[in-house]
Design a protein around this motif. Structure first.
Motif, PDB file in Angstrom:
ATOM      1  N   TYR A   1      -6.008  -1.876   8.290  1.00 35.70           N
ATOM      2  CA  TYR A   1      -5.260  -1.126   9.306  1.00 35.70           C
ATOM      3  C   TYR A   1      -4.431  -0.007   8.685  1.00 35.70           C
ATOM      4  O   TYR A   1      -4.287   1.073   9.265  1.00 35.70           O
ATOM      5  N   SER A   2      -3.919  -0.242   7.489  1.00 33.92           N
ATOM      6  CA  SER A   2      -3.170   0.797   6.786  1.00 33.92           C
ATOM      7  C   SER A   2      -4.076   1.989   6.467  1.00 33.92           C
ATOM      8  O   SER A   2      -3.683   3.147   6.634  1.00 33.92           O
ATOM      9  N   LEU A   3      -5.290   1.721   6.024  1.00 33.35           N
ATOM     10  CA  LEU A   3      -6.237   2.807   5.749  1.00 33.35           C
ATOM     11  C   LEU A   3      -6.665   3.503   7.041  1.00 33.35           C
ATOM     12  O   LEU A   3      -6.754   4.727   7.086  1.00 33.35           O
ATOM     13  N   CYS A   4      -6.919   2.727   8.084  1.00 36.06           N
ATOM     14  CA  CYS A   4      -7.310   3.316   9.380  1.00 36.06           C
ATOM     15  C   CYS A   4      -6.238   4.273   9.893  1.00 36.06           C
ATOM     16  O   CYS A   4      -6.562   5.319  10.459  1.00 36.06           O
ATOM     17  N   ALA A   5      -4.985   3.938   9.682  1.00 40.02           N
ATOM     18  CA  ALA A   5      -3.881   4.790  10.147  1.00 40.02           C
ATOM     19  C   ALA A   5      -3.853   6.124   9.417  1.00 40.02           C
ATOM     20  O   ALA A   5      -3.306   7.099   9.927  1.00 40.02           O
ATOM     21  N   ARG A   6      -4.450   6.188   8.244  1.00 36.54           N
ATOM     22  CA  ARG A   6      -4.455   7.421   7.456  1.00 36.54           C
ATOM     23  C   ARG A   6      -5.712   8.264   7.674  1.00 36.54           C
ATOM     24  O   ARG A   6      -5.831   9.349   7.124  1.00 36.54           O
ATOM     25  N   VAL A   7      -6.671   7.746   8.433  1.00 38.09           N
ATOM     26  CA  VAL A   7      -7.897   8.492   8.721  1.00 38.09           C
ATOM     27  C   VAL A   7      -7.595   9.486   9.837  1.00 38.09           C
ATOM     28  O   VAL A   7      -7.337   9.103  10.967  1.00 38.09           O
ATOM     29  N   VAL A   8      -7.590  10.734   9.467  1.00 38.71           N
ATOM     30  CA  VAL A   8      -7.437  11.820  10.430  1.00 38.71           C
ATOM     31  C   VAL A   8      -8.463  12.879  10.049  1.00 38.71           C
ATOM     32  O   VAL A   8      -9.112  12.788   9.011  1.00 38.71           O
TER      33      VAL A   8
ATOM     34  N   ARG B   1     -15.292  -5.289   4.979  1.00 34.02           N
ATOM     35  CA  ARG B   1     -14.425  -5.119   6.157  1.00 34.02           C
ATOM     36  C   ARG B   1     -13.135  -4.380   5.819  1.00 34.02           C
ATOM     37  O   ARG B   1     -12.432  -3.928   6.712  1.00 34.02           O
ATOM     38  N   LEU B   2     -12.835  -4.251   4.550  1.00 34.24           N
ATOM     39  CA  LEU B   2     -11.637  -3.546   4.114  1.00 34.24           C
ATOM     40  C   LEU B   2     -11.680  -2.073   4.520  1.00 34.24           C
ATOM     41  O   LEU B   2     -10.680  -1.491   4.904  1.00 34.24           O
ATOM     42  N   LEU B   3     -12.842  -1.471   4.452  1.00 36.73           N
ATOM     43  CA  LEU B   3     -12.975  -0.030   4.641  1.00 36.73           C
ATOM     44  C   LEU B   3     -13.140   0.351   6.106  1.00 36.73           C
ATOM     45  O   LEU B   3     -13.931  -0.258   6.828  1.00 36.73           O
ATOM     46  N   PRO B   4     -12.418   1.386   6.541  1.00 32.07           N
ATOM     47  CA  PRO B   4     -12.604   1.884   7.911  1.00 32.07           C
ATOM     48  C   PRO B   4     -14.024   2.413   8.121  1.00 32.07           C
ATOM     49  O   PRO B   4     -14.672   2.861   7.175  1.00 32.07           O
ATOM     50  N   ALA B   5     -14.469   2.358   9.352  1.00 46.96           N
ATOM     51  CA  ALA B   5     -15.795   2.883   9.700  1.00 46.96           C
ATOM     52  C   ALA B   5     -15.757   4.408   9.728  1.00 46.96           C
ATOM     53  O   ALA B   5     -14.705   4.999   9.959  1.00 46.96           O
TER      54      ALA B   5
ATOM     55  N   THR C   1      -1.960  -9.438  -3.525  1.00 46.08           N
ATOM     56  CA  THR C   1      -3.092 -10.347  -3.391  1.00 46.08           C
ATOM     57  C   THR C   1      -3.931  -9.969  -2.186  1.00 46.08           C
ATOM     58  O   THR C   1      -3.412  -9.812  -1.080  1.00 46.08           O
ATOM     59  N   LEU C   2      -5.218  -9.833  -2.416  1.00 46.52           N
ATOM     60  CA  LEU C   2      -6.147  -9.540  -1.328  1.00 46.52           C
ATOM     61  C   LEU C   2      -6.729 -10.864  -0.850  1.00 46.52           C
ATOM     62  O   LEU C   2      -7.412 -11.578  -1.587  1.00 46.52           O
ATOM     63  N   CYS C   3      -6.379 -11.233   0.375  1.00 53.57           N
ATOM     64  CA  CYS C   3      -6.874 -12.447   1.013  1.00 53.57           C
ATOM     65  C   CYS C   3      -7.182 -12.072   2.463  1.00 53.57           C
ATOM     66  O   CYS C   3      -7.083 -10.900   2.832  1.00 53.57           O
ATOM     67  N   VAL C   4      -7.549 -13.022   3.287  1.00 50.56           N
ATOM     68  CA  VAL C   4      -7.943 -12.689   4.661  1.00 50.56           C
ATOM     69  C   VAL C   4      -6.837 -11.937   5.412  1.00 50.56           C
ATOM     70  O   VAL C   4      -7.086 -10.859   5.961  1.00 50.56           O
ATOM     71  N   PRO C   5      -5.594 -12.426   5.446  1.00 43.24           N
ATOM     72  CA  PRO C   5      -4.554 -11.689   6.192  1.00 43.24           C
ATOM     73  C   PRO C   5      -4.237 -10.316   5.587  1.00 43.24           C
ATOM     74  O   PRO C   5      -4.038  -9.342   6.307  1.00 43.24           O
ATOM     75  N   THR C   6      -4.184 -10.227   4.245  1.00 43.84           N
ATOM     76  CA  THR C   6      -3.828  -8.937   3.642  1.00 43.84           C
ATOM     77  C   THR C   6      -4.992  -7.962   3.689  1.00 43.84           C
ATOM     78  O   THR C   6      -4.783  -6.751   3.696  1.00 43.84           O
ATOM     79  N   LEU C   7      -6.222  -8.464   3.736  1.00 37.35           N
ATOM     80  CA  LEU C   7      -7.385  -7.590   3.920  1.00 37.35           C
ATOM     81  C   LEU C   7      -7.255  -6.849   5.243  1.00 37.35           C
ATOM     82  O   LEU C   7      -7.458  -5.638   5.319  1.00 37.35           O
ATOM     83  N   ARG C   8      -6.893  -7.570   6.272  1.00 34.84           N
ATOM     84  CA  ARG C   8      -6.701  -6.981   7.603  1.00 34.84           C
ATOM     85  C   ARG C   8      -5.564  -5.957   7.568  1.00 34.84           C
ATOM     86  O   ARG C   8      -5.689  -4.853   8.099  1.00 34.84           O
ATOM     87  N   THR C   9      -4.463  -6.298   6.915  1.00 40.37           N
ATOM     88  CA  THR C   9      -3.315  -5.394   6.807  1.00 40.37           C
ATOM     89  C   THR C   9      -3.705  -4.111   6.091  1.00 40.37           C
ATOM     90  O   THR C   9      -3.376  -3.004   6.538  1.00 40.37           O
ATOM     91  N   MET C  10      -4.422  -4.243   4.985  1.00 42.20           N
ATOM     92  CA  MET C  10      -4.824  -3.055   4.230  1.00 42.20           C
ATOM     93  C   MET C  10      -5.827  -2.223   5.019  1.00 42.20           C
ATOM     94  O   MET C  10      -5.769  -0.997   5.006  1.00 42.20           O
TER      95      MET C  10
ATOM     96  N   VAL D   1       0.863  -1.180   0.000  1.00 44.36           N
ATOM     97  CA  VAL D   1       0.000   0.000   0.000  1.00 44.36           C
ATOM     98  C   VAL D   1       0.899   1.229   0.000  1.00 44.36           C
ATOM     99  O   VAL D   1       1.735   1.380   0.882  1.00 44.36           O
ATOM    100  N   ARG D   2       0.744   2.075  -1.026  1.00 44.94           N
ATOM    101  CA  ARG D   2       1.585   3.265  -1.166  1.00 44.94           C
ATOM    102  C   ARG D   2       0.717   4.503  -1.310  1.00 44.94           C
ATOM    103  O   ARG D   2      -0.260   4.488  -2.047  1.00 44.94           O
ATOM    104  N   VAL D   3       1.085   5.568  -0.643  1.00 47.54           N
ATOM    105  CA  VAL D   3       0.416   6.856  -0.816  1.00 47.54           C
ATOM    106  C   VAL D   3       1.093   7.551  -1.990  1.00 47.54           C
ATOM    107  O   VAL D   3       2.296   7.781  -1.977  1.00 47.54           O
ATOM    108  N   LEU D   4       0.296   7.890  -3.009  1.00 43.68           N
ATOM    109  CA  LEU D   4       0.839   8.535  -4.204  1.00 43.68           C
ATOM    110  C   LEU D   4       0.632  10.042  -4.211  1.00 43.68           C
ATOM    111  O   LEU D   4       1.427  10.768  -4.795  1.00 43.68           O
ATOM    112  N   ALA D   5      -0.449  10.503  -3.586  1.00 42.69           N
ATOM    113  CA  ALA D   5      -0.727  11.941  -3.586  1.00 42.69           C
ATOM    114  C   ALA D   5      -1.596  12.298  -2.394  1.00 42.69           C
ATOM    115  O   ALA D   5      -2.419  11.507  -1.942  1.00 42.69           O
TER     116      ALA D   5
END
Length: 115
Positions: A36-43, A69-73, A25-34, A8-12
């Motif tokens: 959390y990565s998106l949640c960390a960017r929610v400010v 479940r991929l998307l933060p609440a 690859t999006l699978c159960v473990p990487t879904l969780r990783t992605m 997961v890379r921030v481009l802009a």
């Protein structure tokens, strides 16, 4: 059998928007990783996420029903999903916070019109 990975890379970043490109690859473990990565960017300042999925492939073991479940609440968040596979698009389009784009050009046009 190899280990599934996702990058997961921030481009802009501009104002309330952040463009994130993912690959792997999006699978159960990487879904969780992605997730959390998106949640960390929610400010407070970041409420619109352009998610470029052109280089993401969903593993068959990940049910489309699990994809939301991929998307933060958060009702203030908006997700602009770019180039996702059909099953991924179908699973996310039910979320009113999501807007789907078939390609980078159409998403970039929308990004560019915003202040």
């Amino acid at each position: 059998m190899g280990t599934a990975t996702i990058q997961v890379r921030v481009l802009a970043v501009a104002g309330t928007r952040v463009w994130v490109a993912a690959s792997g690859t999006l699978c159960v473990p990487t879904l969780r990783t992605m997730h959390y990565s998106l949640c960390a960017r929610v400010v407070d300042e970041r409420t619109q996420f352009y998610l470029d999925f052109n280089d993401v492939r969903r593993d068959d073991s990940l049910s489309p029903a699990e994809l939301p479940r991929l998307l933060p609440a958060g009702s203030r968040l908006r997700f602009h999903v770019v180039g996702a596979e059909r099953a991924t698009r179908a699973a996310l389009e039910a979320d009113p916070r999501c807007r789907l784009y078939p390609d980078v050009a159409s998403a970039w046009e929308n990004w560019s019109r915003q202040p």
